[in-house]
Write a protein that holds these residues in place. Sequence first.
Motif, PDB file in Angstrom:
ATOM      1  N   ASP A 245     -23.266 -42.137 -27.422  1.00 19.76           N
ATOM      2  CA  ASP A 245     -22.695 -43.021 -28.431  1.00 19.76           C
ATOM      3  C   ASP A 245     -21.174 -43.034 -28.329  1.00 19.76           C
ATOM      4  OD1 ASP A 245     -25.167 -43.669 -29.468  1.00 19.76           O
ATOM      5  OD2 ASP A 245     -25.107 -42.122 -31.026  1.00 19.76           O
TER       6      ASP A 245
ATOM      7  N   ILE B  37     -17.865 -42.791 -30.077  1.00 26.43           N
ATOM      8  CA  ILE B  37     -17.455 -42.193 -31.353  1.00 26.43           C
ATOM      9  C   ILE B  37     -16.100 -42.735 -31.826  1.00 26.43           C
ATOM     10  CG2 ILE B  37     -18.802 -40.103 -30.998  1.00 26.43           C
ATOM     11  CD1 ILE B  37     -16.259 -38.673 -30.156  1.00 26.43           C
TER      12      ILE B  37
ATOM     13  N   LEU C 267     -12.653 -45.057 -35.706  1.00 26.94           N
ATOM     14  CA  LEU C 267     -13.680 -44.012 -35.672  1.00 26.94           C
ATOM     15  C   LEU C 267     -15.004 -44.643 -36.067  1.00 26.94           C
ATOM     16  CD1 LEU C 267     -11.636 -41.163 -37.394  1.00 26.94           C
ATOM     17  CD2 LEU C 267     -11.835 -41.682 -34.961  1.00 26.94           C
TER      18      LEU C 267
ATOM     19  N   LYS D 170     -18.329 -43.740 -36.518  1.00 30.22           N
ATOM     20  CA  LYS D 170     -19.255 -43.249 -37.543  1.00 30.22           C
ATOM     21  C   LYS D 170     -18.639 -43.298 -38.935  1.00 30.22           C
ATOM     22  CE  LYS D 170     -21.940 -40.315 -34.415  1.00 30.22           C
ATOM     23  NZ  LYS D 170     -22.416 -38.937 -34.114  1.00 30.22           N
TER      24      LYS D 170
ATOM     25  N   GLU E  43     -19.517 -39.346 -26.879  1.00 36.00           N
ATOM     26  CA  GLU E  43     -19.993 -37.993 -27.203  1.00 36.00           C
ATOM     27  C   GLU E  43     -19.764 -37.065 -26.007  1.00 36.00           C
ATOM     28  OE1 GLU E  43     -23.829 -38.412 -29.987  1.00 36.00           O
ATOM     29  OE2 GLU E  43     -24.028 -39.442 -28.052  1.00 36.00           O
TER      30      GLU E  43
END
Length: 600
Positions: A513, A515, A527, A529, A549
């Motif tokens: 993913d 990030i 960012l 998430k 990641e």
Amino acid sequence: MFNWNRNHGKIMLLLIYKISYEGGGNNMSWQDTFKKWTSFAGLDEDLLNQLNERAKNEKDLEDSFYKDLEFGTGGMRGMLGPGTNRLNIYTIRKAVEGLANYISKHVDNSYDKGVVIAYDSRYMSQTFAVEAARVLGAHGIKAYVFESIRPTPLLSFAVRHLKTAAGIMITASHNPPEYNGFKIYNEDGGQVPLREAAAIIEEVNKIEDELNVSVKSQDEIEREGLLEWVGGENVDQAYLQQLKTIRKQDKDNTVKIVFTPLHGTSYDLIMRGLAQSGFENIYVVEEQANLDPEFSTVSSPNPEEHQAFEMAIKKGLEKDADILIGSDPDGDRLGVAVKNKEGSYQVLTGNQLGSLLLDYTLSQQAPSALENGQVIKTIVTTEMGRAIASHYGVNTMDTLTGFKFIGEKIKEFESNEKHFLFGYEESYGYLIGDFVRDKDAVQAALAACEAANYWKAQGKSLLEALDTLYEQHGYYLEGMESLTLKGKDGAEQIETIMADIRKQPFEQLGELDVIAVEDYHSSERILAKENKQEAIDLPKENVMKFLLENDAWVCFRPSGTEPKIKSYFGVKTKSATDSKLLLEKIQTEVEKRMNNIINA
């Protein structure tokens, strides 16, 4: 007297212009510029002949005239030939005119300080150096021009040593033979940073007619004391004295070295630098020690490309060498190959060599010397360097791509408690001693041979030392893909690729993913998430970076000096096999996306 050959060529070119212009293209501006050149009474004879030869190729003419050469991260670089989008005496004069106007306004005592000029072994290099001096002379600014070729790091050093207002380096680094370039250095000896570059470009853009820039003759500026030919020995010796300050070991040097300067400028300084440090077992690739602007023994004079080491490898096998070193034509980049367990030679990547040099440099420092010390790397350079520096309690700073930004940071340290320990970038550029403010293959050659000798004394090769670093910090692996898209159409395709990546950013690569997304054009970090934005405290540049990641990352950057868009990759796993598989997967996905954009 009427010159039939010269004027016949002009008549032919003007007829071609008339047909092309009156034929009704949509964009007529390049034809106007073309006509201005072909109508110019004093046009250089060689350039006129070249225009006459190219007259039947309208696309080539358009590419030669549709825009002006631009300053990028390394200055102005382009193909040799006639036209505003080519490097020639007129585009050089225009650039120097802008520089002269800039330093006259912004550098105290610029007329007395003067400008130092060096050049490499490429076609037209010395001619361009003299043309630069002629323009400066018309402004009453003294030029110090080296009598013979010198590497780029010596030019950086010479600016500081001679205390000049600026420096000019005529070079196209490792580009193909048909290229040359023009790099400007400020009075600190660094490549001009963005703010200064913008001001110089503004001065250059004020010049409406590159064909009518005022110059004085070479005889005139020599007679008036505005051109001083620099023999170099005084500057060379001062540099070599400073080179002694970066030595870390005084042990017996038993390491065997093969050296190739790839037909460039660094032969003398590297050989003298190694000799004064006690290295005796040096074997030169003689076929590549001669000056050759065609670089006829290699397909590219670039130590980043493994083919450049073919002759050095052959020599290494003959001499059972421990290390092979190769510098690019202007002597600012260094590549290294090391013998592996199978007895063949492995060319290190720029990131691998940088990690080895960094670890060696820091390991040999006294603890007190590490306090407030700084390592500087670019945003596309391996994160292994940060891990190594952290191991020694040293901070790592990131800059945009280009050694000018590293030089700029070193200058800032003069006014605070921080001090420089090591700077590098993935493209084989390294700096250890800040008496130079640009990457320096001479320093890197000495440090690489010293590190090889140090590890040899402990029964290890540099490859085995690298394995030790992987075991300690994790298996970092990087890659770079360069897509060349030439001409006006290519420039538009590069813009399309960057626009598409911004509009539809990656959410996942290699099953990892994303990030965070860093857009250096808007100076924003998003960012993923947290759905949160942060400011990036670096100058704006057309670059996109995706942080994934597990310490993986991908970065996209159009080159500032070449018709290329570059994709950089970095991964970290627990093994070489896993890192290679992950890197290949991410690279394949990126390549597919870029092909889809181009072919859409």
